[in-house]
Design an enzyme around this catalytic site. Structure first.
Site, short mmCIF file in Angstrom:
data_model
loop_
_atom_site.label_atom_id
_atom_site.label_comp_id
_atom_site.label_asym_id
_atom_site.label_seq_id
_atom_site.Cartn_x
_atom_site.Cartn_y
_atom_site.Cartn_z
N SER A 154 -9.95 -0.96 -57.32
CA SER A 154 -11.36 -1.16 -57.63
C SER A 154 -11.83 -2.60 -56.98
O SER A 154 -10.92 -3.37 -56.88
CB SER A 154 -11.89 -1.33 -59.12
N TYR A 167 -10.60 -3.28 -67.70
CA TYR A 167 -10.56 -2.50 -66.62
C TYR A 167 -10.23 -3.31 -65.16
O TYR A 167 -9.25 -2.79 -64.52
CB TYR A 167 -11.91 -1.81 -66.38
N1 LIG Z 1 -17.26 4.72 -59.97
C1 LIG Z 1 -17.22 3.28 -59.47
O1 LIG Z 1 -18.08 2.57 -59.50
C2 LIG Z 1 -16.07 3.05 -59.26
C3 LIG Z 1 -15.82 1.75 -58.66
C4 LIG Z 1 -14.44 1.38 -58.27
C5 LIG Z 1 -13.36 2.25 -58.53
N2 LIG Z 1 -13.62 3.26 -59.03
C6 LIG Z 1 -12.12 4.06 -59.38
O2 LIG Z 1 -12.32 5.58 -58.91
C7 LIG Z 1 -11.73 6.34 -59.53
C8 LIG Z 1 -12.43 7.47 -59.70
O3 LIG Z 1 -13.53 7.18 -60.72
P1 LIG Z 1 -15.20 7.97 -60.58
O4 LIG Z 1 -15.89 6.73 -60.54
O5 LIG Z 1 -14.87 9.22 -59.95
O6 LIG Z 1 -14.79 8.33 -62.05
P2 LIG Z 1 -15.20 9.80 -62.81
O7 LIG Z 1 -16.52 10.45 -62.28
O8 LIG Z 1 -15.37 9.65 -64.35
O9 LIG Z 1 -13.98 10.72 -62.68
C9 LIG Z 1 -12.77 10.48 -63.30
C10 LIG Z 1 -11.84 11.38 -62.87
O10 LIG Z 1 -10.48 11.11 -63.61
C11 LIG Z 1 -9.98 12.33 -64.57
N3 LIG Z 1 -9.39 11.70 -65.84
C12 LIG Z 1 -9.92 11.36 -66.84
N4 LIG Z 1 -9.22 10.81 -67.64
C13 LIG Z 1 -8.08 11.52 -67.35
C14 LIG Z 1 -6.77 12.02 -68.29
N5 LIG Z 1 -6.72 11.46 -69.36
N6 LIG Z 1 -5.94 12.63 -67.39
C15 LIG Z 1 -6.05 13.13 -66.25
N7 LIG Z 1 -7.17 12.78 -65.43
C16 LIG Z 1 -8.34 11.99 -66.19
C17 LIG Z 1 -11.37 12.95 -64.69
O11 LIG Z 1 -11.12 14.28 -65.04
P3 LIG Z 1 -11.11 14.77 -66.30
O12 LIG Z 1 -11.96 14.34 -67.30
O13 LIG Z 1 -11.27 16.52 -66.02
O14 LIG Z 1 -9.58 14.62 -66.80
C18 LIG Z 1 -12.19 12.75 -63.42
O15 LIG Z 1 -11.55 13.70 -62.54
C19 LIG Z 1 -11.28 5.52 -60.68
O16 LIG Z 1 -9.84 5.25 -60.64
C20 LIG Z 1 -12.21 4.57 -60.92
O17 LIG Z 1 -11.51 3.38 -61.68
C21 LIG Z 1 -14.86 3.61 -59.45
#
Ligand SMILES: NC(=O)c1ccc[n+]([C@@H]2O[C@H](COP(=O)([O-])OP(=O)(O)OC[C@H]3O[C@@H](n4cnc5c(N)ncnc54)[C@H](OP(=O)(O)O)[C@@H]3O)[C@@H](O)[C@H]2O)c1
Length: 273
Positions: A154, A167
């Site tokens: 991130s 985080y």
């Molecule tokens: N959104 C942002 O602004 C942002 C910014 C920078 C970086 N990121 C990073 O991008 C990545 C994806 O985030 P996103 O924004 O796409 O979030 P999201 O929509 O909440 O997706 C998170 C994913 O992680 C999986 N996950 C959560 N808990 C889990 C567990 N215990 N075991 C296995 N899988 C798990 C979820 O699937 P299930 O619930 O089905 O397990 C889902 O597929 C993350 O690493 C996040 O830190 C996001």
């Protein structure tokens, strides 16, 4: 039940790449998986929610790709070890690209934060990727073109992130892990890429408010595909995110003070009801 791939790699010519991606049930991971769909790639889709993984799988197949689903919970060391074991079994050890994307963020003032929630966040965002790398890298370095790891960190790992300090620290640990590993494994045929998305519209940020526009998960997914194709060390999707990264790395003192002053304008936050 997770299946095995039906096609096999023929002879010595390794034409079909096997790509595993965690957090593929929604958000950035699902978008990346769909954007990666191609007859030349077989995908392993991992997360907890099998029904949503099946939806991603259907979209991948609609685009001519091939995918299997592997429901796993990565919130414990046991879960991460099981994930690695199943991954290597189901791909017969032929894992070309590993995209470690699953993650969560706790939103809380540090002084009122819950330590159990912080520990869970650290396990999912940092320790699980570390465990999976420890188990899978020894196999990946034997791949014909050398293995490729893409970790989704991130932008928060490069700057202060008030309201989500644990985080930001978990993502900084991941960034540091890959940086050191890149040097330690310099003689091994493996590439380690870190992708640092900024504020992106997904379920993770669905309750966040910000004056800054959120990037779409599809746009970040395309950056991940580019990372898989070009194998750079670092990818920061979006010019404004790249500018912010440059500012915070070059002038940390000034940019920290600016951010502290305008935090309510510049940092996405969750409004209390
Ligand atoms: N959104 C942002 O602004 C942002 C910014 C920078 C970086 N990121 C990073 O991008 C990545 C994806 O985030 P996103 O924004 O796409 O979030 P999201 O929509 O909440 O997706 C998170 C994913 O992680 C999986 N996950 C959560 N808990 C889990 C567990 N215990 N075991 C296995 N899988 C798990 C979820 O699937 P299930 O619930 O089905 O397990 C889902 O597929 C993350 O690493 C996040 O830190 C996001």
């Amino acid at each position: 039940m997770a299946a095995k791939f039906t096609n096999t790699v023929k002879g010595n010519v390794h034409t079909v790449k096997t790509i595993a991606i965690t957090g593929a049930s929604r958000g950035i991971g699902a978008s990346a998986a769909i954007a990666l769909a191609s007859p030349a790639r077989r995908l392993v889709l991992m997360a907890r929610s099998e029904d949503k993984l099946r939806q991603t799988q259907a979209q991948v197949e609609r685009r001519g790709g091939q995918a299997i689903v592997l429901p796993v919970d990565l919130s414990s060391r046991k879960g991460a070890e099981l994930c690695s074991k199943l991954l290597l079994e189901r791909t017969d050890g032929q894992l070309d690209v590993l995209i470690l994307n699953a993650g969560i963020s706790n939103h809380s003032d540090f002084l009122n934060s819950n330590l159990d929630a912080i520990e869970y966040e650290l396990r999912l965002n940092y320790l699980s990727p570390l465990v999976i790398l420890r188990q899978c890298l020894p196999h990946m370095v034997t791949q014909p073109d050398g293995g490729h790891v893409v970790c989704v960190g991130s932008l928060a790992s490069l700057m202060p992130f008030p309201g989500e300090v644990s985080y930001a620290a978990s993502k900084a640990a991941l960034l540091s892990l890959l940086r050191s590993l890149r040097v330690e494994l310099r003689h091994q045929p493996v590439t380690l890429t870190t992708v640092l998305p900024g504020y992106t519209a997904t379920e993770m940020t669905s309750k966040h408010r910000s004056l800054l526009p959120a990037m779409s998960s599809e746009r970040v997914g395309i950056s991940i595909v580019k990372a898989v194709e070009e194998r750079p060390h670092l990818v920061i999707p979006g010019i404004s995110n790249r500018l912010a990264a440059r500012l915070f790395r070059t002038f940390p003192g000034i940019s920290d003070r600016l951010l502290a002053r305008f935090a309510s304008l510049l940092v996405p936050s969750v409004k209390q009801p």
